[in-house]
Design an enzyme around this catalytic site. Structure first.
Site, mmCIF file in Angstrom:
data_model
loop_
_atom_site.group_PDB
_atom_site.id
_atom_site.type_symbol
_atom_site.label_atom_id
_atom_site.label_comp_id
_atom_site.label_asym_id
_atom_site.label_seq_id
_atom_site.Cartn_x
_atom_site.Cartn_y
_atom_site.Cartn_z
ATOM 1 N N ASP A 64 0.858 -1.182 0.000
ATOM 2 C CA ASP A 64 0.000 0.000 0.000
ATOM 3 C C ASP A 64 0.895 1.233 0.000
ATOM 4 O O ASP A 64 1.720 1.426 0.894
ATOM 5 C CB ASP A 64 -0.899 -0.015 1.235
ATOM 6 C CG ASP A 64 -1.909 1.126 1.241
ATOM 7 O OD1 ASP A 64 -1.740 2.085 0.462
ATOM 8 O OD2 ASP A 64 -2.858 1.062 2.038
ATOM 9 N N TYR A 158 -3.582 18.528 -5.466
ATOM 10 C CA TYR A 158 -2.781 17.723 -6.397
ATOM 11 C C TYR A 158 -1.652 18.552 -6.999
ATOM 12 O O TYR A 158 -0.500 18.100 -7.072
ATOM 13 C CB TYR A 158 -3.673 17.162 -7.500
ATOM 14 C CG TYR A 158 -2.912 16.349 -8.530
ATOM 15 C CD1 TYR A 158 -2.490 15.054 -8.245
ATOM 16 C CD2 TYR A 158 -2.607 16.881 -9.778
ATOM 17 C CE1 TYR A 158 -1.786 14.317 -9.183
ATOM 18 C CE2 TYR A 158 -1.899 16.147 -10.722
ATOM 19 C CZ TYR A 158 -1.493 14.867 -10.418
ATOM 20 O OH TYR A 158 -0.789 14.135 -11.349
#
Length: 253
Positions: A64, A158
């Site tokens: 992950d 972002y």
């Protein structure tokens, strides 16, 4: 004369290597003679088949990208599996759009932990192994979004994360240049992957994205992968601290 674009015998670790740009990079590296370790949450049968067809030595480690323990574990595996580490490609990343007042902490944490913190952690884990190898390379996947505020979608978090990747690249390049570790980044524009395909299908976004791209089309993963291969190869031996746009001219506008 030896081909300076070859990666024969090099050990390369690619995060997010199971699809899209990451898988294209893996296939390019395999064709250039590298030995590979890929990490992602899972590996599809299609990706496994594509890698098997290359005939290269490779392995996959599930992980992950948000787990703080993943970088140390995966880097240690790669170094043990192939006896060292020559190349690290930090490709794993996530994108999320939204107006800032409605952008909650869960989405913010997802972006910053995946796009910034884990890039730092993978670099931190890789450097000690690279010091043992001499000439080596780190390649980070940034974005044109690290240079500009995209339109028409809002994506402040972002954009900020990719700007951080660009500055991290330059800072690491300065820190480790004397030790033979080159650190560069590429800054893709709109590339045809699962991450961006939803935007291509958006009738409000797609026309703007195409109009803002002088070449008038979206890029393909392999067009990013070829540039990554160059920056990680001996052909780029005197390049460090660079952030190379791969955007069809998007940043010209």
């Amino acid at each position: 004369m030896n081909d300076p674009f070859r990666l024969d015998g090099k050990v390369a670790l690619i995060t997010g290597g199971a699809r899209g740009i990451g898988l294209a990079i893996a296939q390019r590296f395999a064709g250039a003679g590298a030995r590979l370790v890929l990490t992602a949450r899972s590996l599809s049968p299609e990706a496994e088949a594509a890698l098997a067809q290359t005939g290269a030595e490779w392995d996959f480690v599930p992980g992950d990208a948000r787990d703080a323990q993943t970088p140390d574990r995966v880097v240690a595996f790669a170094a043990q599996r192939f006896g060292g580490l020559d190349i690290l490609v930090n490709n794993a990343g996530v994108a999320s759009h939204g107006d800032t007042p409605e952008f909650d902490d869960e989405r913010l944490e997802l972006i910053l932990s995946t796009n910034v913190a884990q890039v730092f952690r993978f670099c931190r884990a890789a450097v000690p192994h690279m010091r043992e190898r001499g000439e080596s390379a780190i390649l980070n996947i940034g974005s044109v979004s690290g240079f500009i505020a995209n339109i028409p979608q809002n994506q402040t978090a972002y954009n900020a994360s990719k700007a951080a990747v660009h500055m991290m690249t330059k800072s690491l390049a300065s820190e480790f240049a004397a030790e033979g570790i080159r650190v560069n980044a590429v800054a893709p524009g709109y590339i045809d992957t699962d991450m961006t395909r939803g935007g291509f299908e958006n009738p409000d976004w797609d026309p703007v994205w195409r109009r803002m791209t002088p070449m008038g089309r979206y890029g393909q993963p392999d067009e990013v992968a070829t540039a990554v291969q160059f920056l990680c190869s001996p052909a780029a031996a005197y390049i460090t601290g660079a952030v190379l746009p791969i955007d069809g001219g998007y940043l010209t506008r």
